[in-house]
Design an enzyme around this catalytic site. Structure first.
Site, PDB file in Angstrom:
ATOM      1  N   ASN A  18       1.852  -1.214   0.062  1.00  0.00           N
ATOM      2  CA  ASN A  18      -0.113   0.054  -0.251  1.00  0.00           C
ATOM      3  C   ASN A  18       0.666   1.561  -0.089  1.00  0.00           C
ATOM      4  OD1 ASN A  18      -2.235   2.145   0.413  1.00  0.00           O
ATOM      5  ND2 ASN A  18      -2.679   1.341   2.999  1.00  0.00           N
ATOM      6  N   LYS A  20       0.018   4.057  -0.392  1.00  0.00           N
ATOM      7  CA  LYS A  20      -0.552   5.044   0.614  1.00  0.00           C
ATOM      8  C   LYS A  20       0.029   6.546  -0.435  1.00  0.00           C
ATOM      9  CE  LYS A  20       0.397   3.282   4.959  1.00  0.00           C
ATOM     10  NZ  LYS A  20       0.287   3.471   6.273  1.00  0.00           N
ATOM     11  N   HIS A 103      -9.457   1.130   5.059  1.00  0.00           N
ATOM     12  CA  HIS A 103      -8.325   1.142   5.698  1.00  0.00           C
ATOM     13  C   HIS A 103      -8.447   2.466   6.763  1.00  0.00           C
ATOM     14  CE1 HIS A 103      -4.590   2.520   6.503  1.00  0.00           C
ATOM     15  NE2 HIS A 103      -3.872   1.591   5.788  1.00  0.00           N
ATOM     16  N   GLU A 105      -7.153   4.901   7.782  1.00  0.00           N
ATOM     17  CA  GLU A 105      -7.122   5.893   7.469  1.00  0.00           C
ATOM     18  C   GLU A 105      -7.693   6.425   6.790  1.00  0.00           C
ATOM     19  OE1 GLU A 105      -2.176   5.389   7.232  1.00  0.00           O
ATOM     20  OE2 GLU A 105      -3.343   5.677   5.187  1.00  0.00           O
ATOM     21  N   GLU A 174      -5.146  -4.903  11.036  1.00  0.00           N
ATOM     22  CA  GLU A 174      -4.388  -3.841  10.449  1.00  0.00           C
ATOM     23  C   GLU A 174      -4.414  -2.665  12.304  1.00  0.00           C
ATOM     24  OE1 GLU A 174      -4.842  -0.707   7.687  1.00  0.00           O
ATOM     25  OE2 GLU A 174      -6.814  -0.097   8.113  1.00  0.00           O
ATOM     26  N   GLY A 180       2.444   2.235  11.631  1.00  0.00           N
ATOM     27  CA  GLY A 180       2.505   3.965  10.804  1.00  0.00           C
ATOM     28  C   GLY A 180       4.080   4.333  12.064  1.00  0.00           C
ATOM     29  N   SER A 216       2.976  -1.853  10.202  1.00  0.00           N
ATOM     30  CA  SER A 216       4.952  -1.424  10.218  1.00  0.00           C
ATOM     31  C   SER A 216       5.448  -2.882  10.052  1.00  0.00           C
ATOM     32  CB  SER A 216       5.088  -0.681  11.876  1.00  0.00           C
ATOM     33  OG  SER A 216       4.131  -0.075  12.196  1.00  0.00           O
TER      34      SER A 216
END
Length: 252
Positions: A18, A20, A103, A105, A174, A180, A216
């Site tokens: 991904n 991003k 996701h 985010e 996740e 991150g 991560s």
């Protein structure tokens, strides 16, 4: 909870990158070329989910290789007056295989609800795409011992679509606190959640669905994570932008 025995169903390993909101045409060309040359047929399946503007570049660079590609989001709508949205049909126009939905985010920054995530997954399937449905808890939710309840709530409207639909998806666990941050759930922590997800899938009649771990993931941690019986691969963020690191994760 101890890691339980793996299902008798054989599930091919899958590692998805991904990107991003990263990339430019020059750097992408180098990265995509390295992946196209570095991933061999057989074994672990490998793909990348790139920003919308680079779908054409990914298609051109990866066509004919063993690496597949996809997008990071999709509209729940087929077409119409939805400025800024991208439909499933548009993604299939670029021969995408995958699309991320839900996701963390998107959930946190764009206030996507569990129901909207399910609607996007349904739209992706209707367009012939494989939705990668992401779920995960925050640090506060984990510390409150609410992890499994949060995952069950997030999955409920997706599972309500039924076994035939869910069987055509990929799920990704996740933990938000590990995305991150450099922190990674221990293999045992990740396996506990994956086992609960697997149990829900088996009860639905979709036990063969692949469930990835994201958070991560690095080459150094990949092998121990992927050794867990219910972890079928990884959804890789920052490390997917470094060809050597990403290839080492896939090789794990």
């Amino acid at each position: 909870m101890n890691p339980r025995q793996a299902s008798s169903i054989t599930r091919q390993r899958l590692v998805l990158g991904n990107w991003k909101m990263h990339g430019n045409q020059a750097d992408n060309a180098t990265l995509l070329s390295a992946l196209a040359q570095g991933v061999q047929a057989g074994g672990t399946e490998v793909g990348v989910c790139v920003p919308f503007p680079y779908l054409a570049q990914a298609q051109q660079a990866l066509s004919g290789s063993t690496v597949s590609w996809g997008a990071q989001d999709v509209s729940a709508q087929e077409q119409g007056a939805f400025t800024g949205e991208v439909s499933g049909a548009m993604l299939t126009d670029f021969a995408c295989r995958w699309v991320l939905v839900g996701h963390s985010e998107r959930r946190s920054l764009h206030a996507e609800t569990d129901a909207q995530v399910a609607d996007k997954a349904k739209a992706a399937l209707a367009a012939g795409l494989t939705p990668v449905v992401c779920v995960g808890e925050t640090l506060a939710e984990r510390e409150a011992d609410d992890t499994l309840a949060v995952i069950a709530r997030q999955l409920a409207p997706v599972l309500a679509l039924g076994a035939p639909a869910v069987s055509r998806m990929v799920l990704a666990y996740e933990p938000v606190w590990a995305i991150g941050t450099g922190r990674t759930a221990s293999p045992e922590q990740a396996q506990d959640v994956h086992a609960a997800i697997r149990q829900s899938l088996e009860q639905l009649g979709a036990g063969g669905v692949r469930v990835l771990y994201g958070g991560s993931v690095k080459a150094a941690s990949a092998a121990s994570l992927f050794a867990m019986p219910d972890i079928d691969g990884g959804l890789v963020g920052g490390a997917s932008l470094v060809a050597d690191e990403f290839l080492r994760i896939a090789a794990a």
